[in-house]
Scaffold this motif. Structure first.
Motif, short mmCIF file in Angstrom:
data_model
loop_
_atom_site.label_atom_id
_atom_site.label_comp_id
_atom_site.label_asym_id
_atom_site.label_seq_id
_atom_site.Cartn_x
_atom_site.Cartn_y
_atom_site.Cartn_z
N TYR A 1 -0.62 -0.78 -8.49
CA TYR A 1 -0.83 -0.02 -9.71
C TYR A 1 -2.55 0.35 -9.46
N TRP A 2 -3.34 -0.41 -9.03
CA TRP A 2 -4.55 -0.03 -8.76
C TRP A 2 -4.62 0.92 -7.66
N ILE A 3 -4.12 0.91 -6.76
CA ILE A 3 -3.92 1.73 -5.72
C ILE A 3 -3.78 3.31 -6.11
N ILE B 1 -6.18 -2.68 -2.02
CA ILE B 1 -6.94 -2.36 -3.00
C ILE B 1 -8.50 -1.97 -2.44
N GLU C 1 2.19 -5.67 -7.90
CA GLU C 1 1.14 -5.28 -8.90
C GLU C 1 -0.29 -4.50 -8.29
N GLU C 2 -0.66 -4.73 -7.07
CA GLU C 2 -1.83 -4.24 -6.50
C GLU C 2 -1.58 -2.62 -6.29
N TYR D 1 0.89 -1.30 -0.13
CA TYR D 1 0.10 0.16 -0.12
C TYR D 1 1.08 1.40 0.06
#
Length: 507
Positions: free
Chosen positions: A344-346, A401, A341-342, A263
């Motif tokens: 990116y969406w954060i 996310i 990778e998460e 995060y």
């Protein structure tokens, strides 16, 4: 502040920004590799907690510029020197409060960080808290010098100081890391550099800025007014820290330091993207305060400034965010490695709604200057409560996310409300601004779409292909932006900056 100095200041700001981001992108993977995911997550967690101690400033720094202009325009025995003395004493008291609060956090750190941390992590957290508490306390003592320099519009020296800090920090940090001091060495290096810069700024403010202190008059009435004004800013800062820090705490309790690290990477990148227009924002704050204090037709002037500067802020953030949407996943893979990778969406979930909020910087600074931000504070408080109630179950079920969804969604609701407040209560004319933002958004989307489609047919994770696609996007964006989007004023500004830089090189 003359036009040349303002241009130099903005130019230095962006030089500092570029160097800062280059340094960050070079150093962060090293930090994660040397510390490991868990210790990096621990540092991020402790840093978010220290952010709450920073709130003990009560927003006084943000209030200084407003009351500086007010005191300077008055003709009585109370001078700016007296204001400086009052501020200095206030900051010393706050520094003591920070130390006391920091000691409390160290004693009860196990209860603050929760059961997911190991015994060793709790011990390291206590040391980090001690160092960062000292860092923050010393920053408070020197705050008046920064506030004064900004008020007298000596922006060039503040940018030089920040540039020196940006160059020294990664150099010293890397040295401490490779000497094996871990996260403790990391924060120690940051503290040393920060303290040296604070001393440099204080010496400049005394020798060149002409700052003076008088302690013979303590205007209790003015102090109460400053506190009353500052408390709203403090309230907003508190809520903003809650909004930014609650996710780390929730994830720390529910998932541990490794989840916090993922995060933290996403929040770091979104913070970089959103901070890009800071050079513009810092320069316009004194101008907005002067307008709020002296101009009769202030609503009309601010409405025009909102369009002028809001467009620039929106274009800068939207351009970089679009580039991240295009190559963010391969960039993260190359930058910090697999497993993030998460993030990116954060970045997308947090930065997209804040793009629209940050574009309203002129409007938000105006109501601060007018001391009319009570509604802003209350609405943001409601958004934070909603964010906490949404983010906790989302974080438990969907991890980082889920936390980002809660934060992004509630911030968007807050911005929608503030738009109507600015329009119907403050009477700012924002519909013209949003119309222009809408047109820019459509054109940017049309630029981005074919590149995203292309990325599905090529190996975007290949470094050279990623760089080629990114470069092609930048070239197309710059051309389309200049030919279609930029208005006459903005094109003139670009030409002026280019001509100024050319003259500087030839001088």
């Amino acid at each position: 502040m003359n036009i040349k100095s303002k241009k130099i200041s903005v130019s230095l700001s962006y030089v500092s920004t570029i160097i800062n981001y280059i340094g960050m992108f070079l150093v962060t993977p090293i930090i994660i590799k040397v510390l490991g995911k868990n210790e990096f997550g621990l540092y991020s967690l402790v840093h978010s907690i220290i952010g709450y101690l920073a709130l003990l400033s009560l927003g006084l720094g943000s209030a200084y510029v407003r009351f500086y202009f007010r005191v300077r325009s008055q003709k009585n025995d109370y001078t700016v020197d007296n204001l400086n003395g009052m501020y200095f004493l206030s900051y010393v008291v706050m520094a003591v409060a920070v130390v006391i609060a920091g000691i409390g956090l160290i004693i009860f750190s196990e209860h603050v960080f929760g059961p997911k941390l190991t015994i060793q992590e709790h011990q390291t957290a206590k040391i980090l808290l001690a160092i960062l508490t000292f860092n923050l306390a010393s920053t408070f003592v020197f705050s008046i010098f920064w506030s004064y320099i900004r008020a007298v519009e000596h922006f060039v020296i503040t940018e030089i100081a920040m540039l020196i800090k940006i160059i020294l920090s990664p150099t010293v940090t890397i040295a401490f890391l490779f000497l094996g001091f871990g996260s403790v060495g990391f924060v120690t290096a940051t503290t040393i550099v920060t303290t040296l810069i604070e001393i440099f700024v204080a010496i400049y403010a005394i020798k060149k800025g002409g700052i003076k202190f008088k302690f013979n008059i303590f205007d209790k009435g003015l102090f109460k007014e400053i506190i009353g004004y500052s408390l709203y800013i403090f309230g907003f800062q508190l809520l903003n820290q809650l909004n930014n820090g609650i996710d780390n705490l929730v994830l720390g309790w529910t998932g541990g330091t490794e989840i916090v690290a993922i995060y933290a990477v996403g929040v770091t990148i979104s913070g970089v993207i959103l901070s890009l227009p800071n050079g513009i924002t810092s320069v316009i704050i004194p101008e907005i305060n002067r307008i709020a204090t002296n101009e009769e037709d202030k609503i009309n002037i601010i409405s025009k400034l909102q369009i002028r500067y809001g467009r620039m802020i929106f274009m800068i953030i939207a351009f970089v965010l679009s580039g991240f949407i295009l190559i963010g996943l391969p960039f993260l893979n190359l930058w910090v490695g697999a497993g993030f990778e998460e993030a990116y969406w954060i970045v997308i979930l947090i930065a997209t709604p804040k793009l629209f909020g940050y574009s309203l910087a002129v409007s938000s600074e105006f109501i601060k200057a007018e001391n009319r931000h009570k509604t802003r504070l209350i609405s943001f408080a409601i958004a934070i409560v909603l964010n906490i109630s949404i983010s906790i179950p989302l974080a438990i079920n969907f991890g980082p996310i889920g936390a980002a969804i809660g934060t992004g969604f509630t911030y968007l609701l807050y911005i929608i409300f503030m738009h109507f407040y600015y329009v119907h209560k403050i009477k700012l004319r924002l519909y013209s601004f949003w119309k222009e933002v809408g047109i820019i958004s459509i054109i940017y989307s049309l630029i981005l779409a074919p590149f995203i489609i292309l990325s599905h047919f090529i190996d975007i994770y290949n470094l050279w292909i990623m760089l080629a696609v990114g470069s092609g996007f930048v070239i197309v964006f710059v051309i389309v932006n200049y030919l279609i989007i930029l208005n006459k004023y903005e094109k003139g500004l670009v030409k002026t900056i280019l001509n100024f830089n050319r003259k500087e090189r030839n001088a």
